[in-house]
Design a protein around this motif. Structure first.
Motif, short mmCIF file in Angstrom:
data_model
loop_
_atom_site.label_atom_id
_atom_site.label_comp_id
_atom_site.label_asym_id
_atom_site.label_seq_id
_atom_site.Cartn_x
_atom_site.Cartn_y
_atom_site.Cartn_z
N UNK A 41 -11.05 7.62 -3.16
CA UNK A 41 -10.36 8.61 -4.04
C UNK A 41 -11.25 9.19 -5.18
N UNK A 42 -12.62 8.20 -6.17
CA UNK A 42 -12.72 8.54 -6.52
C UNK A 42 -14.47 9.91 -6.45
N UNK A 43 -14.76 9.26 -5.45
CA UNK A 43 -16.22 9.97 -4.48
C UNK A 43 -15.38 10.98 -4.17
N UNK A 44 -14.54 11.33 -3.59
CA UNK A 44 -13.57 12.50 -2.94
C UNK A 44 -13.19 13.97 -3.87
N UNK A 45 -12.88 13.67 -5.53
CA UNK A 45 -12.49 14.05 -5.60
C UNK A 45 -13.98 14.57 -6.06
N UNK A 46 -15.19 14.10 -6.97
CA UNK A 46 -16.09 14.08 -7.19
C UNK A 46 -17.00 15.23 -6.20
N UNK A 47 -16.62 15.16 -5.52
CA UNK A 47 -17.34 15.80 -4.04
C UNK A 47 -16.37 17.71 -3.64
N UNK A 48 -15.46 17.59 -3.93
CA UNK A 48 -14.95 18.48 -4.24
C UNK A 48 -15.21 19.46 -5.28
N UNK A 49 -15.56 19.39 -6.35
CA UNK A 49 -15.70 19.88 -7.84
C UNK A 49 -16.81 20.21 -7.75
N UNK A 50 -17.83 19.62 -6.96
CA UNK A 50 -19.42 20.24 -6.24
C UNK A 50 -18.83 20.68 -5.56
N UNK A 51 -18.52 21.43 -4.68
CA UNK A 51 -17.60 22.47 -3.40
C UNK A 51 -18.12 21.92 -1.91
N UNK A 52 -18.89 20.77 -1.97
CA UNK A 52 -19.23 19.78 -0.80
C UNK A 52 -18.80 19.73 1.04
N UNK A 53 -19.13 19.66 2.20
CA UNK A 53 -18.65 19.85 2.52
C UNK A 53 -17.78 18.54 3.22
N UNK A 54 -16.57 19.49 4.21
CA UNK A 54 -15.66 17.87 4.78
C UNK A 54 -16.45 16.75 5.32
N UNK A 57 -21.64 17.65 14.28
CA UNK A 57 -21.56 16.88 15.10
C UNK A 57 -20.06 16.11 15.05
N UNK A 58 -20.05 15.63 15.19
CA UNK A 58 -18.73 15.24 16.11
C UNK A 58 -17.67 14.89 15.20
N UNK A 59 -17.82 14.54 13.84
CA UNK A 59 -16.93 14.93 13.00
C UNK A 59 -16.22 13.57 12.57
N UNK A 60 -17.05 12.61 13.20
CA UNK A 60 -15.90 11.09 13.14
C UNK A 60 -15.56 10.65 11.63
N UNK A 61 -16.94 10.98 10.64
CA UNK A 61 -16.72 10.12 9.39
C UNK A 61 -16.55 11.10 8.88
N UNK A 62 -16.21 11.47 7.17
CA UNK A 62 -15.71 12.75 6.71
C UNK A 62 -17.09 12.39 6.00
N UNK A 63 -17.77 13.87 5.09
CA UNK A 63 -18.96 13.06 4.49
C UNK A 63 -18.75 12.42 3.26
N UNK A 64 -17.18 12.12 2.72
CA UNK A 64 -17.23 11.57 1.06
C UNK A 64 -16.98 10.35 1.82
N UNK A 65 -17.07 9.61 3.19
CA UNK A 65 -17.34 7.89 3.70
C UNK A 65 -18.65 7.53 3.77
N UNK A 66 -19.54 8.90 4.09
CA UNK A 66 -21.02 8.43 3.79
C UNK A 66 -21.29 7.98 2.81
N UNK A 67 -20.70 9.05 2.06
CA UNK A 67 -21.33 8.58 0.39
C UNK A 67 -21.00 7.57 -0.58
N UNK A 68 -19.68 7.42 0.06
CA UNK A 68 -19.25 5.89 -0.92
C UNK A 68 -19.67 5.05 -0.25
N UNK A 69 -20.11 4.68 1.27
CA UNK A 69 -20.64 3.81 1.78
C UNK A 69 -22.28 3.07 1.14
N UNK A 70 -22.58 4.74 0.96
CA UNK A 70 -23.99 5.03 -0.02
C UNK A 70 -23.86 3.95 -1.31
#
Length: 264
Positions: free
Chosen positions: A9-22, A28-41
């Protein structure tokens, strides 16, 4: 319905504020959202582990995450502007008192037992250099400049000044005592508190800035050293990336995790 993990949730809210793509890639195959990549990294740097182990740990805790190979590839593909925007967002605004300094991150992390066993007298001196602006009251990193080759500290100050706004005071050691920096800060209405070097020619702007210099104020600069120490103790003093972009991403993720205070 399962509640979403708090860090997602925290990472998702931050990405929304800077207007990142979903999603990371439009085609791509759209299997994982961008916030899942950022959270794992981000958690990889917090846990100080490999891509494979980070992916396995998140799966064990029920967090859907990309595979270790996908994480390794996404680290190289994510644009630098996203990490820079996240760093600025997590550091806040109105940075009145800022210290500038640099440190190094080892690019090799051998064990002392191995170094002794191969009878290596001098360890490999490869490191990545980090120059940073550090907010003294908030104890947060507000701007970074990463290099994989050693350069003088003064070379990165102009870039850091352009990345920062609303500065009032700039603290630095004698390595930053340059007439060009005093002049630029003077026109930007920034008071420099920089320890003067000895046996150098005193310029016009250096003399004007030195009128408000005091040793008592200057000693606040040591807080940036504490910030570097905290960053390395919590998230490691070495980087595993081989290319410049991977090294840069790792260091930015460490600073973002520090600003978010993911490990107290």
């Amino acid at each position: 319905m399962k509640t979403e993990n708090s860090i997602l949730k925290k990472v998702g809210n931050l990405l929304k504020k800077i207007k990142c793509p979903r999603f990371l890639h439009h085609f791509g195959p759209k299997k994982f959202k961008f916030k899942q990549h950022v959270t794992a990294l981000l958690l990889k740097e917090v846990l100080k582990c490999s891509f494979r182990r980070c992916s396995n740990l998140l799966e064990m805790f029920g967090i859907k995450t990309p595979t270790y190979s996908a994480l390794c590839k996404s680290r190289k593909r994510i644009p630098f502007r996203i990490w820079n925007s996240l760093l600025k967002l997590t550091s806040g605004i109105n940075h009145k008192e800022v210290a500038v300094d640099s440190t190094g991150f080892s690019r090799t992390n051998p064990s002392f037992h191995y170094v002794k066993r191969i009878q290596c007298e001098k360890p490999i001196k490869r490191y990545a250099k980090l120059s940073a602006f550090f907010d003294l009251p908030k104890r947060k990193f507000i701007a970074l400049k990463v290099r994989v080759k050693p350069r003088h500290d003064i070379m990165d100050v102009n870039y850091l000044l352009n990345q920062s706004i609303n500065l009032k005071k700039l603290f630095g050691d004698s390595a930053y005592d340059a007439e060009s920096l005093h002049e630029k800060c003077f026109w930007k209405e920034i008071q420099t508190v920089i320890k003067p070097r000895k046996n150098v020619k005193r310029g016009f702007f250096r003399r004007k800035q030195m009128k408000n210099y005091s040793d008592k104020k200057y000693h606040q600069r040591s807080l940036v050293e504490s910030g570097f120490g905290s960053l390395k103790r919590k998230y490691g003093g070495s980087v595993s990336g081989k290319k410049f972009k991977s090294v840069q991403t790792e260091i930015y993720l460490k600073a973002i995790a520090h600003n978010l205070n993911l490990v107290c």
